[in-house]
Motif scaffolding. Structure first.
Motif, PDB file in Angstrom:
ATOM      1  N   ASP A 892       0.811  -1.221   0.000  1.00 41.80           N
ATOM      2  CA  ASP A 892       0.000   0.000   0.000  1.00 41.80           C
ATOM      3  C   ASP A 892       0.839   1.263   0.000  1.00 41.80           C
ATOM      4  OD1 ASP A 892       1.067  -0.104   2.503  1.00 41.80           O
ATOM      5  OD2 ASP A 892      -0.836  -0.079   3.594  1.00 41.80           O
ATOM      6  N   GLY A 893       2.157   1.131  -0.069  1.00 43.51           N
ATOM      7  CA  GLY A 893       3.025   2.303  -0.163  1.00 43.51           C
ATOM      8  C   GLY A 893       3.332   2.973   1.145  1.00 43.51           C
ATOM      9  N   THR A 894       3.028   2.328   2.268  1.00 41.56           N
ATOM     10  CA  THR A 894       3.294   2.932   3.578  1.00 41.56           C
ATOM     11  C   THR A 894       4.570   2.395   4.209  1.00 41.56           C
ATOM     12  OG1 THR A 894       1.952   1.244   4.700  1.00 41.56           O
ATOM     13  CG2 THR A 894       0.835   3.274   3.992  1.00 41.56           C
ATOM     14  N   GLY A 895       5.315   1.622   3.486  1.00 44.20           N
ATOM     15  CA  GLY A 895       6.545   1.067   4.052  1.00 44.20           C
ATOM     16  C   GLY A 895       7.681   2.064   4.016  1.00 44.20           C
ATOM     17  N   TYR A 896       8.831   1.581   4.357  1.00 44.11           N
ATOM     18  CA  TYR A 896      10.010   2.448   4.356  1.00 44.11           C
ATOM     19  C   TYR A 896      11.176   1.653   3.783  1.00 44.11           C
ATOM     20  CZ  TYR A 896      11.529  -0.093   8.589  1.00 44.11           C
ATOM     21  OH  TYR A 896      11.923  -1.065   9.478  1.00 44.11           O
ATOM     22  N   PRO A 897      12.220   2.293   3.298  1.00 41.45           N
ATOM     23  CA  PRO A 897      12.522   3.747   3.408  1.00 41.45           C
ATOM     24  C   PRO A 897      12.070   4.562   2.196  1.00 41.45           C
ATOM     25  CG  PRO A 897      14.463   2.607   2.645  1.00 41.45           C
ATOM     26  CD  PRO A 897      13.402   1.538   2.828  1.00 41.45           C
ATOM     27  N   ARG A 898      11.499   3.886   1.131  1.00 40.95           N
ATOM     28  CA  ARG A 898      11.216   4.647  -0.083  1.00 40.95           C
ATOM     29  C   ARG A 898       9.727   4.682  -0.434  1.00 40.95           C
ATOM     30  NH1 ARG A 898      15.827   1.903  -3.839  1.00 40.95           N
ATOM     31  NH2 ARG A 898      14.913   0.051  -2.857  1.00 40.95           N
ATOM     32  N   ARG A 899       8.882   4.112   0.414  1.00 40.56           N
ATOM     33  CA  ARG A 899       7.436   4.106   0.193  1.00 40.56           C
ATOM     34  C   ARG A 899       7.086   3.588  -1.204  1.00 40.56           C
ATOM     35  NH1 ARG A 899       4.672   6.907   4.175  1.00 40.56           N
ATOM     36  NH2 ARG A 899       5.973   8.230   5.520  1.00 40.56           N
ATOM     37  N   ARG A 946      -4.281  -8.902   4.448  1.00 41.82           N
ATOM     38  CA  ARG A 946      -5.543  -8.192   4.191  1.00 41.82           C
ATOM     39  C   ARG A 946      -5.358  -6.675   4.269  1.00 41.82           C
ATOM     40  NH1 ARG A 946      -7.386 -12.715   7.139  1.00 41.82           N
ATOM     41  NH2 ARG A 946      -7.392 -11.570   9.108  1.00 41.82           N
ATOM     42  N   GLU A 947      -4.407  -6.217   5.053  1.00 41.31           N
ATOM     43  CA  GLU A 947      -4.120  -4.776   5.131  1.00 41.31           C
ATOM     44  C   GLU A 947      -3.137  -4.321   4.065  1.00 41.31           C
ATOM     45  OE1 GLU A 947      -2.732  -4.223   9.069  1.00 41.31           O
ATOM     46  OE2 GLU A 947      -4.674  -4.599  10.016  1.00 41.31           O
ATOM     47  N   ARG A 948      -2.832  -5.240   3.123  1.00 39.46           N
ATOM     48  CA  ARG A 948      -1.941  -4.960   1.985  1.00 39.46           C
ATOM     49  C   ARG A 948      -0.540  -4.570   2.441  1.00 39.46           C
ATOM     50  NH1 ARG A 948      -3.356  -4.707  -2.814  1.00 39.46           N
ATOM     51  NH2 ARG A 948      -2.006  -2.949  -3.376  1.00 39.46           N
ATOM     52  N   HIS A 949      -0.088  -5.231   3.489  1.00 39.95           N
ATOM     53  CA  HIS A 949       1.305  -5.067   3.888  1.00 39.95           C
ATOM     54  C   HIS A 949       2.191  -6.121   3.215  1.00 39.95           C
ATOM     55  CE1 HIS A 949       0.179  -2.835   7.868  1.00 39.95           C
ATOM     56  NE2 HIS A 949      -0.146  -2.167   6.781  1.00 39.95           N
ATOM     57  N   MET A 950       1.586  -7.241   2.827  1.00 39.90           N
ATOM     58  CA  MET A 950       2.328  -8.322   2.176  1.00 39.90           C
ATOM     59  C   MET A 950       1.534  -8.796   0.963  1.00 39.90           C
ATOM     60  SD  MET A 950       4.055 -10.829   5.001  1.00 39.90           S
ATOM     61  CE  MET A 950       2.473 -11.522   5.421  1.00 39.90           C
ATOM     62  N   ASP A 951       2.210  -9.532   0.076  1.00 42.75           N
ATOM     63  CA  ASP A 951       1.590 -10.049  -1.130  1.00 42.75           C
ATOM     64  C   ASP A 951       0.757 -11.283  -0.798  1.00 42.75           C
ATOM     65  OD1 ASP A 951       1.823 -12.035  -3.634  1.00 42.75           O
ATOM     66  OD2 ASP A 951       1.854  -9.962  -4.345  1.00 42.75           O
ATOM     67  N   ALA A 952      -0.495 -11.313  -1.246  1.00 42.82           N
ATOM     68  CA  ALA A 952      -1.403 -12.411  -0.931  1.00 42.82           C
ATOM     69  C   ALA A 952      -0.976 -13.704  -1.621  1.00 42.82           C
ATOM     70  CB  ALA A 952      -2.829 -12.045  -1.338  1.00 42.82           C
ATOM     71  N   ASP A 953      -0.568 -13.638  -2.900  1.00 41.40           N
ATOM     72  CA  ASP A 953      -0.173 -14.845  -3.620  1.00 41.40           C
ATOM     73  C   ASP A 953       1.064 -15.479  -3.003  1.00 41.40           C
ATOM     74  OD1 ASP A 953      -2.262 -14.640  -5.384  1.00 41.40           O
ATOM     75  OD2 ASP A 953      -1.119 -13.479  -6.864  1.00 41.40           O
ATOM     76  N   VAL A 954       2.039 -14.654  -2.613  1.00 41.73           N
ATOM     77  CA  VAL A 954       3.256 -15.187  -1.995  1.00 41.73           C
ATOM     78  C   VAL A 954       2.929 -15.839  -0.665  1.00 41.73           C
ATOM     79  CG1 VAL A 954       5.514 -14.578  -1.018  1.00 41.73           C
ATOM     80  CG2 VAL A 954       4.757 -13.535  -3.158  1.00 41.73           C
ATOM     81  N   PHE A 955       2.064 -15.198   0.137  1.00 40.43           N
ATOM     82  CA  PHE A 955       1.710 -15.785   1.434  1.00 40.43           C
ATOM     83  C   PHE A 955       0.899 -17.067   1.259  1.00 40.43           C
ATOM     84  CE2 PHE A 955      -1.174 -15.899   5.199  1.00 40.43           C
ATOM     85  CZ  PHE A 955      -0.197 -16.196   6.132  1.00 40.43           C
ATOM     86  N   ARG A 956       0.008 -17.090   0.279  1.00 40.42           N
ATOM     87  CA  ARG A 956      -0.787 -18.297   0.022  1.00 40.42           C
ATOM     88  C   ARG A 956       0.129 -19.451  -0.390  1.00 40.42           C
ATOM     89  NH1 ARG A 956      -3.699 -16.153  -3.331  1.00 40.42           N
ATOM     90  NH2 ARG A 956      -5.459 -15.545  -2.002  1.00 40.42           N
ATOM     91  N   PHE A 957       1.075 -19.170  -1.264  1.00 41.74           N
ATOM     92  CA  PHE A 957       2.012 -20.229  -1.662  1.00 41.74           C
ATOM     93  C   PHE A 957       2.877 -20.660  -0.479  1.00 41.74           C
ATOM     94  CE2 PHE A 957       6.026 -21.789  -3.320  1.00 41.74           C
ATOM     95  CZ  PHE A 957       5.612 -22.678  -4.296  1.00 41.74           C
ATOM     96  N   PHE A 958       3.240 -19.711   0.355  1.00 43.83           N
ATOM     97  CA  PHE A 958       4.012 -20.017   1.566  1.00 43.83           C
ATOM     98  C   PHE A 958       3.261 -21.009   2.453  1.00 43.83           C
ATOM     99  CE2 PHE A 958       5.098 -18.787   6.020  1.00 43.83           C
ATOM    100  CZ  PHE A 958       6.434 -19.164   6.008  1.00 43.83           C
TER     101      PHE A 958
END
Length: 990
Positions: A892-899, A946-958
């Protein structure tokens, strides 16, 4: 002829100029160089010389082998002798051991009078009769009483003991008798039927067993002991003493065991008649020798005997051993009186004794007598065979010489670089036929050498290159097979890297590993002819060292060829050695590249390990995250269905991802440990709760002082006492609240923050200067703060100006509008570099970190990108900084250091994000939280998806691939590995 070719064949002067063959200035060589020898003479001479050399080698080998075999056999015999002597010693000691253990339970151990002890005399006598090696049986008591039974086995000894002629046993005792106050010494003489012959009181016989070593040591250790061999004073025999405490520990029983027949046993074990054998202790005292009369010598007072040393034994061959140490090992040679002897040292194997050795000296002349006679016969046989081969060589040389003219013509064509394959009539001469076959192979060989050059220059993988080159080389040199071995790390040995055989059954001739000796020595004990059941002719092995340009060992080239081929010549070795130089350069070049890669990997691993070692609470993070990330990425590459079915990675891309994963937290080298490890809110370089506790202590003391001051002033004591108790209770409660607030939690209520402010308003009085003993940095922060006169009243908790540490010149360029920000960072910079205010830290709503602390920790990813961007990565590794520096970004673009947004994040970035989060949630080495279980961690991660902090497809495969389960088996505790409903988690993702 071509002028150019003619010039190539012109002789060259020493100064480098060429001259014609008819140049009159060229001096003729001396006559001995122009002298020619008939071929048959050469063949005959070679045959005879070979026979002479062979005969000499055979004689030398036979003599050396025989001598070594006999010496080895003598060593084996010596070991056998050592075992026999050790067994004999055990046979001497074990019966006495068993006897002593029986006596420990005998009623004599608890008998209190001499009469009661003498009633057990038949038991002692029976033991002495059953074991002739026992010199005496005795028992000492804790009150100093003593009883000894000694057999009188010969007339001389009987006379020394002043015994009657028919006496068979002497009983010496120290006991309490009626009518006496002390202990009475008494000697009783008995015949063979234990009839008392004479009893006499011996006032001069005063013997106290308690200070004796056999009594004192056994009583102290409460177990059976064994003394070192010594000379018995009474019997003048060499023996030992065994002693053991009784069951109740109030008495100690002892046995004297003689070793008289050990020397006779040694005498019967000689390998040759003049063999000398002796048993000695660590001080080189002789304990056993065939001639027992040599072992003993009068002591200084001429009243007793002692053991001789080797130097005093009077045996020259054993006296000469003083130059050797008593260490077990191979046979050693020494010379005595002009005669060579073999010396062998063996340890006497005994469970009880240590430091006893068996020495054996054997005359070499007697030991090798049969070998010398056999060598003389070999010499005469060799001379006869040489005379016979002289005639045979002459005839063979004449026969072979007739076909040399045809060989010379074909050799001239070869010298003119004419490598065509003309059709030649098959010659009946084997040599001519073989040369024609060789020349037919020449053009093919040239093509194969070109192929070798191509493989060396074009193939990047070392093992593939070596396999290809070896295949071409074996075919070009007409070998039956070969292998290439490379030096292992630390030069531990040679590892097989390539192997090729025409016959698959011959592959076992090239083991996977060879010792380093195969490289150091060209020759191998197994070199030479190797006969095979299914091969008509034997094979030989050529080993060529592969070295770097500065001479360092690289490996070994092994070629196997049939003995009748042209390769069976010194020129073949020279040719292969020159060809191996090119192969060495190729191996060295690839090894240097591989070495640089390994060094780079090691430096990366060093950085990761240093980061983990820097903090005891995060150890292993930099190692676990890359392993999890690589495992997940590999499963994606292996997937054949689903959203990642098309995911593939080249070797270069795998390596790039691996480096990015290992370096993902390299910026943590700049993160302060006291912030990374901050376990409580007030912790800086130490936990400042202790300062606040001391302030509460001051308030406590102030309350007591106020109480006593008012008490002296006459105020009502009861009211003062109640007020003091109330004040103390309030201080205890306030400090307990502050201490609880210091421990980070999930949430802190606003009422708690207000109470902290109220508690902090309490005043305590400072009497000491707070501006002395400070560092320059601390003094710098106090420059703008006015000093207060002492004593100074200060709030209990406060945020003082010196608690705010400004950025100054250390302000990082992380804001989007900062001109120095060339990395695309987009972060909010806190107003201070650090805020150490007590209320500010205690009022942290969640966890233990302030905004300044949080930024300092988040800054590690900034430093990671800055550090890695400054490294000159090659093009195939250009994305390493991006992979390492994007694992804190969010979709969602709220990460760091480059958003970064979702579109900016690659699959590698998303995999790294998941691996970092999962490891952080399940880690059990964090000071500020307890480790979460699998179900808790995966539930939290599903919320983050669900809060779009991580990729859903990658987590599902995980989840579905089971990577999390494999990780948990390796790194999580059993308590964390709880049940996980994967289907429910996948369904919750939508």
């Amino acid at each position: 002829m071509d002028p150019l070719r003619e010039s190539l064949h012109e002789p060259v002067r020493p100064d480098g100029t060429r001259s014609g063959l008819s140049d009159p200035d060229v001096a003729k060589p001396p006559w001995w160089r122009r002298l020619t020898v008939p071929f048959e003479v050469v063949i005959a001479s070679v045959v005879v010389a070979a026979m002479v050399l062979l005969a000499g080698l055979l004689v030398y080998q036979v003599g050396t082998s025989a001598r070594q075999a006999i010496i080895t056999a003598s060593d084996d015999s010596a070991q056998h002798i050592s075992q026999l002597i050790s067994d004999r010693v055990q046979h001497i000691v074990d019966p006495a051991d068993a006897t002593l253990r029986q006596l420990a339970f005998d009623p004599i151990a608890v008998a209190t009078s001499l009469q009661a002890r003498l009633r057990r005399l038949p038991v002692f006598v029976r033991l002495l009769e059953q074991n002739p090696l026992l010199s005496a049986v005795y028992i000492g008591y804790s009150d100093g009483q003593f009883l000894l039974v000694r057999p009188l086995r010969d007339a001389a000894f009987r006379a020394r003991m002043e015994a009657p002629a028919e006496a068979a046993f002497l009983v010496q005792s120290m006991a309490r008798e009626r009518g006496t106050t002390g202990l009475t010494g008494r000697w009783n003489y008995y015949d063979a039927q234990l009839g008392l012959l004479r009893s006499s009181v011996r006032p001069d016989y005063r013997f106290d067993p308690r200070p004796r070593p056999w009594y004192a040591e056994a009583a102290e250790k409460k177990t059976q002991i064994l003394t070192a061999p010594y000379v018995f004073f009474t019997t003048q025999e060499v023996g030992i003493t065994l002693s053991q405490p009784s069951v109740d520990g109030r008495a100690v029983i002892g046995l004297d065991v003689a070793l008289t027949d050990l020397g006779h046993e040694i005498g019967e074990l000689r390998l040759v008649p003049r063999t000398e054998i002796a048993v000695v202790d660590q001080d080189r005292r002789v304990l056993a020798y065939p001639d027992m009369s040599r072992m003993l010598v009068r002591d200084g007072d001429e009243t007793s005997l002692k053991l001789r040393t080797l130097d005093d034994l009077g045996v020259p061959s054993l006296q000469a051993l003083h130059v050797f140490d008593l260490k077990e090992g191979p046979s050693r040679r020494f010379v005595v009186g002009g005669e060579e002897w073999l010396f062998k040292v063996m340890s006497l194997k005994s469970q009880r004794w240590e430091g006893l050795h068996i020495l054996m000296a054997i005359p070499s002349r007697e030991l090798l007598a049969d070998v010398n006679e056999n060598l003389r016969r070999q010499v005469w046989l060799s001379l006869a065979l040489i005379a016979l081969m002289l005639v045979f060589g002459w005839l063979a040389g004449r026969r072979v010489g007739r076909s040399l003219s045809g060989l010379a013509l074909q050799a001239q064509a070869l010298a003119r670089f004419d490598f065509r394959r003309p059709k030649l009539r098959v010659s009946p001469v084997r040599e001519v036929r073989a040369l024609g076959q060789v020349m037919d192979r020449m053009s093919d060989t040239i093509q194969e050498f070109l192929h070798i050059t191509h493989h060396i220059s074009a193939e990047s993988r070392l093992d593939v290159m070596l396999s290809s080159v070896l295949y071409e080389l074996v075919r070009a040199t007409n070998c039956t097979g070969g292998a290439v071995y490379l030096v292992e790390a630390q030069r531990a040995g040679l590892a097989r890297t390539a192997r090729y055989c025409e016959d698959p059954d011959q592959q076992l001739r090239y083991p996977e590993h060879l010792p380093m000796a195969f490289f150091i020595n060209h020759a191998d004990p197994q070199d030479g002819d190797h006969a095979d059941d299914h091969l008509a002719k034997p094979q030989r092995v050529l080993r060529v060292q592969l070295r770097t340009r500065d001479g360092q060992p690289l490996g070994l080239l092994v070629l196997r060829y049939r003995a009748n081929q042209q390769q069976d010549d010194v020129h073949f070795r020279a040719f292969v050695e020159k060809l191996s130089g090119t192969l060495s350069v190729a191996i060295e070049t690839r090894s240097l590249i591989e070495g640089q890669k390994k060094l780079f990997d090691a430096v990366i691993r060093l950085v990761a390990d240093a980061i983990d070692a820097k903090s005891p609470y995060t150890g292993g993070h930099c190692e676990r995250v890359p392993q999890l990330a690589e495992s997940l990425m590999q499963r994606m590459c292996d997937a054949r269905e689903g959203p990642f079915a098309q995911v593939t990675m080249t070797d270069a891309e795998r390596y790039e991802f691996r480096l990015g994963a290992w370096l993902h937290d390299c910026g943590k080298v700049t993160s302060p440990e006291h912030i990374i490890d901050k376990a409580t809110k007030l912790e800086a370089l130490y936990n400042r709760i202790h300062e606040i506790r001391m302030r509460f202590e001051v308030l406590w003391r102030d309350a007591e002082l106020d109480y006593w001051k008012q008490h002296v002033a006459g105020v009502d004591p009861e009211r003062l006492h109640n007020e003091l108790l109330q004040r103390r209770e309030r201080l205890q409660d306030d400090f307990a609240f502050v201490a609880r607030s210091n421990v980070g939690g999930e949430f802190m209520a606003e009422a708690d923050v207000e109470r902290l402010a109220t508690i902090g308003q309490q005043v305590w009085q400072r009497h000491f200067d707070d501006r002395i003993g400070l560092s320059q940095a601390e003094m710098g922060r106090l420059v703008s703060v006015p000093a207060r006169s002492l004593p100074a009243n200060e709030p209990l908790l406060s945020d003082r100006p010196e608690h705010m540490v400004p950025w100054g010149a250390r302000k990082p360029p992380v804001e989007a509008d900062n001109p120095a920000n060339r990395w695309g960072f987009d972060m909010v910079l806190p107003p201070y570099e650090a805020h150490l205010g007590e209320l500010h830290n205690l009022s942290i709503r969640r966890g233990t970190l302030t905004a300044e602390d949080r930024f300092k920790i988040n800054d590690h990813i900034v430093q990671t990108i800055v550090m890695l961007s400054g490294l000159p990565f090659p093009p195939q590794l250009a994305r390493v900084p991006a992979i390492a520096g994007s694992h804190h970004e969010k979709l969602d673009g709220t990460g760091y250091p480059r958003r970064l947004k979702e579109a900016d994040l690659t699959l590698a970035d998303r995999v790294m994000t998941l691996a970092d989060i999962f490891e952080a949630l399940t880690a059990a080495d964090r000071p500020y939280k307890s480790p979460k279980t699998l179900s808790e961690s995966l539930n939290i991660m599903s919320h983050m998806v669900r809060e779009r902090h991580m990729d859903a497809d990658v987590f599902r495969f995980f989840l579905t691939s089971g990577v999390w389960r494999d990780y948990a088996e390796r790194f999580l505790t059993p308590a964390q590995r709880d049940a996980v409903d994967v289907d429910a988690l996948v369904a919750s993702l939508g």
